[in-house]
Design a protein around this motif. Structure first.
Motif, mmCIF file in Angstrom:
data_model
loop_
_atom_site.group_PDB
_atom_site.id
_atom_site.type_symbol
_atom_site.label_atom_id
_atom_site.label_comp_id
_atom_site.label_asym_id
_atom_site.label_seq_id
_atom_site.Cartn_x
_atom_site.Cartn_y
_atom_site.Cartn_z
ATOM 1 N N TRP A 1 -0.147 -5.532 -13.283
ATOM 2 C CA TRP A 1 -1.325 -6.385 -13.103
ATOM 3 C C TRP A 1 -2.332 -5.735 -12.153
ATOM 4 N N GLY A 2 -1.810 -5.036 -11.142
ATOM 5 C CA GLY A 2 -2.705 -4.348 -10.214
ATOM 6 C C GLY A 2 -3.536 -3.297 -10.920
ATOM 7 N N PHE A 3 -2.885 -2.502 -11.784
ATOM 8 C CA PHE A 3 -3.637 -1.511 -12.556
ATOM 9 C C PHE A 3 -4.576 -2.193 -13.542
ATOM 10 N N GLY A 4 -4.233 -3.431 -13.917
ATOM 11 C CA GLY A 4 -5.061 -4.176 -14.859
ATOM 12 C C GLY A 4 -6.487 -4.384 -14.384
ATOM 13 N N PHE A 5 -6.700 -4.431 -13.070
ATOM 14 C CA PHE A 5 -8.060 -4.592 -12.554
ATOM 15 C C PHE A 5 -8.898 -3.356 -12.869
ATOM 16 N N VAL A 6 -8.305 -2.188 -12.701
ATOM 17 C CA VAL A 6 -8.990 -0.941 -13.053
ATOM 18 C C VAL A 6 -9.208 -0.881 -14.559
ATOM 19 N N ILE B 1 -8.725 5.622 -8.066
ATOM 20 C CA ILE B 1 -9.262 5.906 -9.403
ATOM 21 C C ILE B 1 -10.748 5.583 -9.504
ATOM 22 N N LEU B 2 -11.145 4.416 -8.969
ATOM 23 C CA LEU B 2 -12.546 4.008 -9.079
ATOM 24 C C LEU B 2 -13.385 4.458 -7.899
ATOM 25 N N GLY B 3 -12.730 4.914 -6.839
ATOM 26 C CA GLY B 3 -13.470 5.374 -5.666
ATOM 27 C C GLY B 3 -14.081 4.265 -4.836
ATOM 28 N N GLU B 4 -13.528 3.042 -4.931
ATOM 29 C CA GLU B 4 -14.041 1.940 -4.117
ATOM 30 C C GLU B 4 -13.678 2.164 -2.648
ATOM 31 N N LYS B 5 -14.429 1.526 -1.761
ATOM 32 C CA LYS B 5 -14.228 1.688 -0.322
ATOM 33 C C LYS B 5 -13.693 0.401 0.293
ATOM 34 N N LEU B 6 -12.916 0.561 1.345
ATOM 35 C CA LEU B 6 -12.349 -0.581 2.051
ATOM 36 C C LEU B 6 -12.508 -0.351 3.545
ATOM 37 N N GLY B 7 -13.098 -1.340 4.247
ATOM 38 C CA GLY B 7 -13.310 -1.222 5.679
ATOM 39 C C GLY B 7 -12.044 -1.519 6.467
ATOM 40 N N TRP B 8 -12.141 -1.400 7.805
ATOM 41 C CA TRP B 8 -10.968 -1.590 8.643
ATOM 42 C C TRP B 8 -10.452 -3.028 8.578
ATOM 43 N N MET B 9 -11.361 -4.012 8.508
ATOM 44 C CA MET B 9 -10.939 -5.411 8.454
ATOM 45 C C MET B 9 -10.188 -5.706 7.150
ATOM 46 N N GLU B 10 -10.724 -5.192 6.028
ATOM 47 C CA GLU B 10 -10.063 -5.383 4.746
ATOM 48 C C GLU B 10 -8.705 -4.694 4.716
ATOM 49 N N SER B 11 -8.614 -3.542 5.370
ATOM 50 C CA SER B 11 -7.345 -2.815 5.417
ATOM 51 C C SER B 11 -6.283 -3.600 6.176
ATOM 52 N N ILE B 12 -6.703 -4.242 7.284
ATOM 53 C CA ILE B 12 -5.770 -5.087 8.038
ATOM 54 C C ILE B 12 -5.317 -6.260 7.167
ATOM 55 N N GLY B 13 -6.259 -6.844 6.422
ATOM 56 C CA GLY B 13 -5.926 -7.949 5.524
ATOM 57 C C GLY B 13 -4.911 -7.540 4.476
ATOM 58 N N ALA B 14 -5.105 -6.359 3.925
ATOM 59 C CA ALA B 14 -4.163 -5.851 2.923
ATOM 60 C C ALA B 14 -2.775 -5.678 3.530
ATOM 61 N N GLY B 15 -2.726 -5.177 4.754
ATOM 62 C CA GLY B 15 -1.448 -4.990 5.440
ATOM 63 C C GLY B 15 -0.736 -6.307 5.701
ATOM 64 N N LEU B 16 -1.502 -7.349 6.048
ATOM 65 C CA LEU B 16 -0.915 -8.663 6.300
ATOM 66 C C LEU B 16 -0.315 -9.253 5.020
ATOM 67 N N ILE B 17 -1.022 -9.093 3.925
ATOM 68 C CA ILE B 17 -0.520 -9.611 2.656
ATOM 69 C C ILE B 17 0.760 -8.895 2.242
ATOM 70 N N LEU B 18 0.768 -7.589 2.405
ATOM 71 C CA LEU B 18 1.961 -6.816 2.072
ATOM 72 C C LEU B 18 3.133 -7.230 2.956
ATOM 73 N N THR B 19 2.865 -7.450 4.247
ATOM 74 C CA THR B 19 3.907 -7.885 5.183
ATOM 75 C C THR B 19 4.469 -9.244 4.780
ATOM 76 N N ALA B 20 3.576 -10.153 4.360
ATOM 77 C CA ALA B 20 4.013 -11.491 3.946
ATOM 78 C C ALA B 20 4.924 -11.428 2.726
ATOM 79 N N ALA B 21 4.584 -10.585 1.768
ATOM 80 C CA ALA B 21 5.392 -10.465 0.550
ATOM 81 C C ALA B 21 6.770 -9.894 0.855
ATOM 82 N N VAL B 22 6.806 -8.846 1.671
ATOM 83 C CA VAL B 22 8.084 -8.228 2.041
ATOM 84 C C VAL B 22 8.932 -9.203 2.851
ATOM 85 N N GLY B 23 8.289 -9.906 3.789
ATOM 86 C CA GLY B 23 9.005 -10.867 4.630
ATOM 87 C C GLY B 23 9.609 -11.995 3.818
ATOM 88 N N ALA B 24 8.852 -12.524 2.864
ATOM 89 C CA ALA B 24 9.355 -13.626 2.034
ATOM 90 C C ALA B 24 10.537 -13.177 1.186
#
Length: 293
Positions: free
Chosen positions: A14-19, A258-281
């Motif tokens: 599904w993640g690749f599905g966005f691309v 693949i698409l060359g999109e950019k992600l700022g520091w705040m978005e990167s922290i958000g991504a890390g929190l989501i990943l942590t939540a999934a692993v923790g659950a």
């Protein structure tokens, strides 16, 4: 746990599905693409039922798969529509707001008290999503709003599949019924825009657009949704929704590389929190089942 691995793999598809959707949307619009992915998936899935036809409870599967198909169709229509106005990375993370909604549905409807640690994972994921979409909403656009509607429909679809999963003994077969219903629901889009003309000239499509449509039809729809149905028979709707969060980091990874999109520091922290939540659950659920067993 095999079910966890199945959902992680489904999330990667599904993640690749966005691309894949971004590539396909360069040739056809969101409504045409939604119909096409379901139609192609149905064309592949239906012949496979022949080998199992004697074991298929047709009437029951037709009944059980209708509501999930309605919710799934709506989810993907709004998600793909939103992708026309927002980035693949942002769309991927907004979609995962369903992680906040599913536990609430489970807690209220099933009157089940979830562990405080699970709620902590939910709140962590919600905070991560807020960071991804920008808490101040200064960058919020129509595409983000459409994706938010997608997230609401996705929450209902995940929760409903969780409710009926004990009745589904043939996950792949059930998904074929779900996909066929979805293709029928979206069939009016066949005559939307210039889809028939575009399909007639498919040989002139860019290679990425063909790969995109193929990936959405076979990877994201046939394989991933079959794995979802199978895995949700063994996992609660809440844990499943938290594992589905991995769709967003996968979407981000593919979009950045693949698409060359950019992600700022705040978005990167958000991504890390989501990943942590999934692993923790996942870890919490594994420990709960070990103690229970």
């Amino acid at each position: 746990m095999i079910a966890v691995g199945e959902l992680v793999f489904a999330s990667s598809l599904w993640g690749f599905g966005f691309v894949a959707a971004v590539w396909a949307l360069r040739v056809i619009d969101a409504f045409e693409l939604t119909f096409l992915r379901f139609a192609l998936a149905a064309m592949v899935g239906l012949p496979m039922l022949y080998f199992n036809v004697s074991k298929i409870p047709f009437k029951r599967f037709l009944r059980l798969s209708l509501i999930p198909a309605l919710l799934l169709s709506g989810t993907l229509i709004f998600q793909t529509w939103g992708l026309q106005y927002t980035t693949a990375t942002k769309c991927g993370f907004i979609t995962t707001l369903y992680v906040v909604m599913v536990p609430m549905m489970e807690s209220v409807h099933m009157r089940r008290n979830l562990q405080p640690s699970i709620w902590l994972c939910v709140l962590t994921a919600f905070l991560g999503t807020l960071l991804i979409v920008n808490v101040g909403l200064t960058g919020f656009n129509i595409g983000d709003g459409l994706t938010l509607i997608c997230a609401i429909l996705a929450a209902f679809q995940i929760y409903y599949i969780g409710l009926i999963s004990p009745e589904i003994k043939l996950p792949f077969t059930f998904n074929v019924f779900q996909v066929v219903w979805s293709a029928l629901i979206c069939s009016p889009f066949l005559f939307h825009g210039n889809l028939i003309e575009e399909l007639w000239n498919v040989r002139h499509w860019p290679g990425t657009a063909i790969v995109g449509v193929g990936s959405l039809a076979f990877g994201s729809t046939v394989i991933a949704f079959s794995l979802q149905v199978k895995a949700q028979a063994k996992l609660s709707p809440t844990i499943s929704s938290l594992l589905f969060l991995l769709e967003s980091p996968f979407a981000m990874l593919f979009a950045l590389t693949i698409l060359g999109e950019k992600l700022g520091w705040m978005e990167s922290i958000g991504a890390g929190l989501i990943l942590t939540a999934a692993v923790g659950a996942t870890w919490i659920e594994a420990n709960r089942k070990k103690k229970k067993g």
